[in-house]
Design an enzyme around this catalytic site. Structure first.
Site, mmCIF file in Angstrom:
data_model
loop_
_atom_site.group_PDB
_atom_site.id
_atom_site.type_symbol
_atom_site.label_atom_id
_atom_site.label_comp_id
_atom_site.label_asym_id
_atom_site.label_seq_id
_atom_site.Cartn_x
_atom_site.Cartn_y
_atom_site.Cartn_z
ATOM 1 N N TYR A 81 16.275 -11.164 -8.737
ATOM 2 C CA TYR A 81 15.867 -9.930 -9.417
ATOM 3 C C TYR A 81 16.104 -8.657 -8.603
ATOM 4 O O TYR A 81 15.834 -7.565 -9.104
ATOM 5 C CB TYR A 81 14.382 -10.030 -9.813
ATOM 6 C CG TYR A 81 14.115 -11.166 -10.778
ATOM 7 C CD1 TYR A 81 14.614 -11.119 -12.078
ATOM 8 C CD2 TYR A 81 13.391 -12.296 -10.388
ATOM 9 C CE1 TYR A 81 14.396 -12.168 -12.966
ATOM 10 C CE2 TYR A 81 13.157 -13.342 -11.273
ATOM 11 C CZ TYR A 81 13.669 -13.274 -12.557
ATOM 12 O OH TYR A 81 13.451 -14.303 -13.434
ATOM 13 N N ARG B 111 9.392 -10.525 -5.789
ATOM 14 C CA ARG B 111 9.604 -11.782 -6.502
ATOM 15 C C ARG B 111 11.078 -12.195 -6.498
ATOM 16 O O ARG B 111 11.928 -11.467 -7.013
ATOM 17 C CB ARG B 111 9.145 -11.552 -7.941
ATOM 18 C CG ARG B 111 9.502 -12.625 -8.893
ATOM 19 C CD ARG B 111 9.330 -12.151 -10.331
ATOM 20 N NE ARG B 111 9.500 -13.282 -11.204
ATOM 21 C CZ ARG B 111 9.807 -13.190 -12.487
ATOM 22 N NH1 ARG B 111 9.938 -12.014 -13.052
ATOM 23 N NH2 ARG B 111 9.965 -14.271 -13.200
ATOM 24 N N GLU C 160 16.057 -6.411 -26.870
ATOM 25 C CA GLU C 160 15.588 -7.346 -25.827
ATOM 26 C C GLU C 160 16.473 -7.187 -24.596
ATOM 27 O O GLU C 160 17.703 -7.119 -24.728
ATOM 28 C CB GLU C 160 15.684 -8.770 -26.378
ATOM 29 C CG GLU C 160 15.281 -9.864 -25.394
ATOM 30 C CD GLU C 160 15.512 -11.269 -25.982
ATOM 31 O OE1 GLU C 160 15.843 -11.387 -27.185
ATOM 32 O OE2 GLU C 160 15.367 -12.238 -25.209
ATOM 33 N N PRO D 160 5.230 -10.726 -18.175
ATOM 34 C CA PRO D 160 4.587 -11.247 -16.969
ATOM 35 C C PRO D 160 5.514 -11.373 -15.756
ATOM 36 O O PRO D 160 6.678 -11.715 -15.897
ATOM 37 C CB PRO D 160 4.090 -12.634 -17.400
ATOM 38 C CG PRO D 160 4.931 -12.990 -18.574
ATOM 39 C CD PRO D 160 5.217 -11.697 -19.274
ATOM 40 N N ASN D 161 4.938 -11.077 -14.629
ATOM 41 C CA ASN D 161 5.567 -11.184 -13.305
ATOM 42 C C ASN D 161 6.576 -10.071 -13.006
ATOM 43 O O ASN D 161 7.092 -10.000 -11.894
ATOM 44 C CB ASN D 161 6.223 -12.572 -13.107
ATOM 45 C CG ASN D 161 5.209 -13.682 -13.183
ATOM 46 O OD1 ASN D 161 4.262 -13.709 -12.385
ATOM 47 N ND2 ASN D 161 5.340 -14.571 -14.140
ATOM 48 N N ALA E 124 8.935 -14.459 -19.107
ATOM 49 C CA ALA E 124 8.831 -15.885 -19.460
ATOM 50 C C ALA E 124 8.382 -16.100 -20.898
ATOM 51 O O ALA E 124 8.694 -17.143 -21.497
ATOM 52 C CB ALA E 124 7.882 -16.594 -18.490
ATOM 53 N N ASN F 12 11.425 -6.409 -22.273
ATOM 54 C CA ASN F 12 11.738 -7.569 -21.430
ATOM 55 C C ASN F 12 10.537 -8.507 -21.521
ATOM 56 O O ASN F 12 9.531 -8.293 -20.855
ATOM 57 C CB ASN F 12 11.999 -7.166 -19.975
ATOM 58 C CG ASN F 12 12.465 -8.372 -19.154
ATOM 59 O OD1 ASN F 12 12.263 -9.525 -19.550
ATOM 60 N ND2 ASN F 12 13.086 -8.103 -18.014
ATOM 61 N N ASP G 126 6.278 -13.080 -33.483
ATOM 62 C CA ASP G 126 5.732 -12.555 -34.738
ATOM 63 C C ASP G 126 5.361 -11.078 -34.610
ATOM 64 O O ASP G 126 5.457 -10.326 -35.579
ATOM 65 C CB ASP G 126 4.515 -13.378 -35.175
ATOM 66 C CG ASP G 126 4.910 -14.746 -35.721
ATOM 67 O OD1 ASP G 126 6.112 -14.975 -35.961
ATOM 68 O OD2 ASP G 126 3.999 -15.591 -35.899
ATOM 69 N N ARG H 243 20.996 -19.809 -16.129
ATOM 70 C CA ARG H 243 19.944 -20.314 -15.241
ATOM 71 C C ARG H 243 19.374 -21.637 -15.770
ATOM 72 O O ARG H 243 20.076 -22.378 -16.449
ATOM 73 C CB ARG H 243 18.883 -19.225 -15.078
ATOM 74 C CG ARG H 243 19.461 -17.932 -14.450
ATOM 75 C CD ARG H 243 18.411 -16.864 -14.292
ATOM 76 N NE ARG H 243 17.334 -17.291 -13.410
ATOM 77 C CZ ARG H 243 16.106 -16.738 -13.401
ATOM 78 N NH1 ARG H 243 15.833 -15.744 -14.216
ATOM 79 N NH2 ARG H 243 15.189 -17.183 -12.572
ATOM 80 N N HIS I 220 17.081 -8.430 -20.330
ATOM 81 C CA HIS I 220 16.758 -9.274 -19.183
ATOM 82 C C HIS I 220 17.558 -8.786 -17.982
ATOM 83 O O HIS I 220 18.724 -8.388 -18.128
ATOM 84 C CB HIS I 220 17.107 -10.743 -19.454
ATOM 85 C CG HIS I 220 16.343 -11.301 -20.608
ATOM 86 N ND1 HIS I 220 15.043 -11.708 -20.499
ATOM 87 C CD2 HIS I 220 16.688 -11.462 -21.913
ATOM 88 C CE1 HIS I 220 14.614 -12.120 -21.688
ATOM 89 N NE2 HIS I 220 15.593 -11.974 -22.567
ATOM 90 N N LEU I 221 16.916 -8.827 -16.827
ATOM 91 C CA LEU I 221 17.592 -8.450 -15.590
ATOM 92 C C LEU I 221 18.658 -9.482 -15.232
ATOM 93 O O LEU I 221 19.807 -9.150 -14.938
ATOM 94 C CB LEU I 221 16.565 -8.352 -14.456
ATOM 95 C CG LEU I 221 15.524 -7.239 -14.616
ATOM 96 C CD1 LEU I 221 14.254 -7.578 -13.852
ATOM 97 C CD2 LEU I 221 16.104 -5.920 -14.153
ATOM 98 N N SER I 222 18.244 -10.746 -15.248
ATOM 99 C CA SER I 222 19.170 -11.840 -14.962
ATOM 100 C C SER I 222 19.830 -12.284 -16.271
ATOM 101 O O SER I 222 19.505 -11.761 -17.341
ATOM 102 C CB SER I 222 18.400 -13.011 -14.326
ATOM 103 O OG SER I 222 17.507 -13.573 -15.288
#
Ligand code: DQA
Length: 147
Positions: free
Chosen positions: A24, A19, A98, A11-12, A78, A75, A88, A107, A100-102
């Protein structure tokens, strides 16, 4: 024949560019898709990039990846921090990295915990779009090693 690989975004992430650019960056999801397709071609991977704001849709894609043995760069956005349903689903896919950009560990405290990390091969975080490049290159290395 190239190895198919999915890059699934939660999401997002469709709002990249608009954003929180200070976190990001200013490039869009379309930019990310284009560069990942290019990196994939260089690495011998047939990359397909998807994004959804829906937990159910993301879980459905992971079920398909499990059934079709498609390696995934994920990714979870949230969902990373609280979705046991997603965890699961990820646990059913044999190869998930997995990304992540950040760097969530640097954080907000609620971002420090990933409920996903325990069921993936490994996690790459904090390098912007290059997090995806690093994941794709590892995936290509693993695909070559197992063929
Ligand atoms: C993110 C980090 C998450 O904490 C956040 O909710 C996101 C993006 C990242 O790529 O840095 O949406 O997964």
């Amino acid at each position: 024949m190239s190895q198919l690989a999915w890059i699934l975004n939660g999401p997002n992430l469709g709002r990249l560019g608009a954003r929180e650019p200070e976190v990001y960056g200013s490039a869009s999801l379309a930019d990310l898709s284009a560069v990942c397709a290019q990196w994939g071609a260089e690495l011998g991977l047939d990359v397909e990039v998807r994004q959804t704001d829906s937990e159910a849709e993301l879980i459905g894609w992971l079920h398909q990846a499990a059934d079709r043995s498609i390696p995934v760069v994920l990714n979870p956005a949230a969902f990373t921090h609280y979705s046991y349903g997603l965890r699961d689903a990820v646990a059913q896919v044999s190869l998930v990295i997995e990304v992540h950009l950040s760097n969530p560990a640097a954080r907000d405290v609620f971002r420090h915990r990933s409920v996903i990390s325990g069921v993936v091969l490994g996690t790459i975080a904090g390098f912007g779009f290059d997090s995806y490049y690093l994941a794709l290159s590892e995936l290509a290395r693993l695909a070559a090693a197992s063929s």
